[in-house]
Design an enzyme around this catalytic site. Sequence first.
Site, PDB file in Angstrom:
ATOM      1  N   THR A  93       5.199   2.458  -1.033  1.00 26.39           N
ATOM      2  CA  THR A  93       5.083   3.922  -1.079  1.00 26.39           C
ATOM      3  C   THR A  93       5.172   4.421   0.359  1.00 26.39           C
ATOM      4  O   THR A  93       4.295   4.123   1.174  1.00 26.39           O
ATOM      5  CB  THR A  93       3.718   4.350  -1.654  1.00 26.39           C
ATOM      6  OG1 THR A  93       3.583   3.789  -2.964  1.00 26.39           O
ATOM      7  CG2 THR A  93       3.619   5.865  -1.744  1.00 26.39           C
ATOM      8  N   LYS A 168       7.112   9.835  -6.828  1.00 32.52           N
ATOM      9  CA  LYS A 168       5.798   9.201  -6.666  1.00 32.52           C
ATOM     10  C   LYS A 168       4.795  10.168  -6.004  1.00 32.52           C
ATOM     11  O   LYS A 168       3.671  10.333  -6.468  1.00 32.52           O
ATOM     12  CB  LYS A 168       5.964   7.925  -5.827  1.00 32.52           C
ATOM     13  CG  LYS A 168       4.717   7.334  -5.254  1.00 32.52           C
ATOM     14  CD  LYS A 168       4.077   6.319  -6.149  1.00 32.52           C
ATOM     15  CE  LYS A 168       2.740   5.873  -5.571  1.00 32.52           C
ATOM     16  NZ  LYS A 168       1.996   5.009  -6.417  1.00 32.52           N
ATOM     17  N   LYS A 243      -3.685   8.485   1.276  1.00 35.65           N
ATOM     18  CA  LYS A 243      -2.365   8.160   1.850  1.00 35.65           C
ATOM     19  C   LYS A 243      -1.265   8.953   1.137  1.00 35.65           C
ATOM     20  O   LYS A 243      -0.424   9.584   1.764  1.00 35.65           O
ATOM     21  CB  LYS A 243      -2.091   6.648   1.707  1.00 35.65           C
ATOM     22  CG  LYS A 243      -0.703   6.252   2.154  1.00 35.65           C
ATOM     23  CD  LYS A 243      -0.324   4.830   1.776  1.00 35.65           C
ATOM     24  CE  LYS A 243       1.169   4.622   2.035  1.00 35.65           C
ATOM     25  NZ  LYS A 243       1.656   3.304   1.673  1.00 35.65           N
TER      26      LYS A 243
HETATM   27  P1  NAD Z   1      -1.267  -4.940   1.465  1.00 35.24           P
HETATM   28  O1  NAD Z   1      -1.766  -4.484   2.791  1.00 35.24           O
HETATM   29  O2  NAD Z   1      -2.159  -5.754   0.587  1.00 35.24           O
HETATM   30  O3  NAD Z   1       0.098  -5.788   1.651  1.00 35.24           O
HETATM   31  C1  NAD Z   1       1.089  -5.468   2.585  1.00 35.24           C
HETATM   32  C2  NAD Z   1       1.541  -6.774   3.210  1.00 35.24           C
HETATM   33  O4  NAD Z   1       2.657  -6.517   4.080  1.00 35.24           O
HETATM   34  C3  NAD Z   1       0.481  -7.455   4.088  1.00 35.24           C
HETATM   35  O5  NAD Z   1       0.202  -8.736   3.563  1.00 35.24           O
HETATM   36  C4  NAD Z   1       1.116  -7.506   5.486  1.00 35.24           C
HETATM   37  O6  NAD Z   1       0.791  -8.695   6.195  1.00 35.24           O
HETATM   38  C5  NAD Z   1       2.582  -7.442   5.149  1.00 35.24           C
HETATM   39  N1  NAD Z   1       3.475  -6.966   6.219  1.00 35.24           N
HETATM   40  C6  NAD Z   1       3.370  -5.865   6.997  1.00 35.24           C
HETATM   41  N2  NAD Z   1       4.447  -5.742   7.799  1.00 35.24           N
HETATM   42  C7  NAD Z   1       5.264  -6.799   7.509  1.00 35.24           C
HETATM   43  C8  NAD Z   1       6.537  -7.238   7.988  1.00 35.24           C
HETATM   44  N3  NAD Z   1       7.204  -6.559   8.928  1.00 35.24           N
HETATM   45  N4  NAD Z   1       7.072  -8.357   7.461  1.00 35.24           N
HETATM   46  C9  NAD Z   1       6.413  -9.062   6.501  1.00 35.24           C
HETATM   47  N5  NAD Z   1       5.201  -8.710   6.018  1.00 35.24           N
HETATM   48  C10 NAD Z   1       4.643  -7.585   6.518  1.00 35.24           C
HETATM   49  O7  NAD Z   1      -0.804  -3.616   0.710  1.00 35.24           O
HETATM   50  P2  NAD Z   1      -0.552  -3.414  -0.878  1.00 35.24           P
HETATM   51  O8  NAD Z   1      -1.805  -2.939  -1.531  1.00 35.24           O
HETATM   52  O9  NAD Z   1       0.159  -4.612  -1.390  1.00 35.24           O
HETATM   53  O10 NAD Z   1       0.444  -2.163  -0.845  1.00 35.24           O
HETATM   54  C11 NAD Z   1       1.811  -2.294  -0.529  1.00 35.24           C
HETATM   55  C12 NAD Z   1       2.488  -0.961  -0.809  1.00 35.24           C
HETATM   56  O11 NAD Z   1       2.311  -0.637  -2.194  1.00 35.24           O
HETATM   57  C13 NAD Z   1       1.926   0.210  -0.015  1.00 35.24           C
HETATM   58  O12 NAD Z   1       2.984   1.029   0.395  1.00 35.24           O
HETATM   59  C14 NAD Z   1       1.015   0.917  -1.023  1.00 35.24           C
HETATM   60  O13 NAD Z   1       0.868   2.293  -0.755  1.00 35.24           O
HETATM   61  C15 NAD Z   1       1.775   0.677  -2.315  1.00 35.24           C
HETATM   62  N6  NAD Z   1       0.944   0.729  -3.531  1.00 35.24           N
HETATM   63  C16 NAD Z   1      -0.241   0.075  -3.580  1.00 35.24           C
HETATM   64  C17 NAD Z   1      -1.010   0.134  -4.753  1.00 35.24           C
HETATM   65  C18 NAD Z   1      -2.322  -0.599  -4.835  1.00 35.24           C
HETATM   66  O14 NAD Z   1      -3.067  -0.357  -5.808  1.00 35.24           O
HETATM   67  N7  NAD Z   1      -2.656  -1.491  -3.908  1.00 35.24           N
HETATM   68  C19 NAD Z   1      -0.557   0.877  -5.850  1.00 35.24           C
HETATM   69  C20 NAD Z   1       0.692   1.505  -5.787  1.00 35.24           C
HETATM   70  C21 NAD Z   1       1.438   1.427  -4.611  1.00 35.24           C
END
Ligand code: NAD
Length: 293
Positions: A93, A168, A243
């Site tokens: 997102t 979204k 966010k």
């Molecule tokens: P998270 O922080 O658990 O995972 C993100 C991962 O990306 C981390 O493990 C980090 O180490 C990795 N990362 C960052 N930069 C990187 C790079 N350049 N190369 C490789 N890895 C890299 O976050 P999440 O909860 O998995 O969320 C991910 C996305 O999904 C976000 O944009 C969030 O807004 C969206 N989202 C999350 C949820 C939720 O409930 N958690 C729901 C809908 C949408």
Amino acid sequence: MARIAFIGLGNMGGPMAANLVKSGHEVLGFDLAAPVLKAAEASGVKPASHASQAVKDAEIVITMLPQGKHVLTAWTDILQTAAQDTLVIDCSTIDVESSRKAHEMAKAAGCPSLDAPVSGGTGGATAGTLTFMAGGSDEAFARAKPILEAMGKKIVHCGEAGAGQAAKICNNMILGISMIGVCEGFVLAEKLGLSHQALFDVASTSSGQCWAINTYCPVPGPVPTSPANNGYKPGFAAALMLKDLRLSQEAALASGASTPMGAEAAQLFALFEKQGNGGRDFSAIIEMFREKV
Ligand code: NAD
């Protein structure tokens, strides 16, 4: 079955990649955090030492990263290595502007691309029941759809580049505003001596009905599955709602849209997070209204 590179294997990306493996795809994964990469390996993802190693020879690349800046950095790397015609999909997102920029970068590299943010949270990611909101060409969507179906149950093509991100943040702005409205209704009912159940029975079947009350009621009792019955354990964390509300306000400013209630909702969730509630479910904001804002 496809050869897929999955970049960003955190709370969402980890279980999404695991579902691709379960569907029989070959998944090469990369994450900057070593423990996260190790956890993904346990679910059958082949770990790569760098994004470019994962992407080399992949037919499809998926990114699931925190913010727009991470996506642009990762896509810069990916597009240097990916073969022409590799389909690149971003499920994070992020802001609409960064999303459109990422699409332009992909186009310049000769790669079709899709923004495909999700709703459904970590529960939906694990169960493979996410909703995907996609933006990009008809051709890119047609190629991505069977892959997204391995991770979700509803896949909607919303329009051209950036349309998925737009859908979204519009949806989540409506949700943030409506949850605050529902919370205010219950707080007023408490002051007036009206029971939670009575307000629920009336509002959930009349003109006050919405997802925030009917499915995700912010007080314990009327909807037994809502986080209010579980100490406001998320669910959907208040920090993530904040966010998305901030992204909606950036987009409103950039596009000239008037969203005064969205702006107010963003401020209220910012205050709620500042009080140490970012990790709690967003419906717990009802407690802040009981204390008078
Ligand atoms: P998270 O922080 O658990 O995972 C993100 C991962 O990306 C981390 O493990 C980090 O180490 C990795 N990362 C960052 N930069 C990187 C790079 N350049 N190369 C490789 N890895 C890299 O976050 P999440 O909860 O998995 O969320 C991910 C996305 O999904 C976000 O944009 C969030 O807004 C969206 N989202 C999350 C949820 C939720 O409930 N958690 C729901 C809908 C949408």
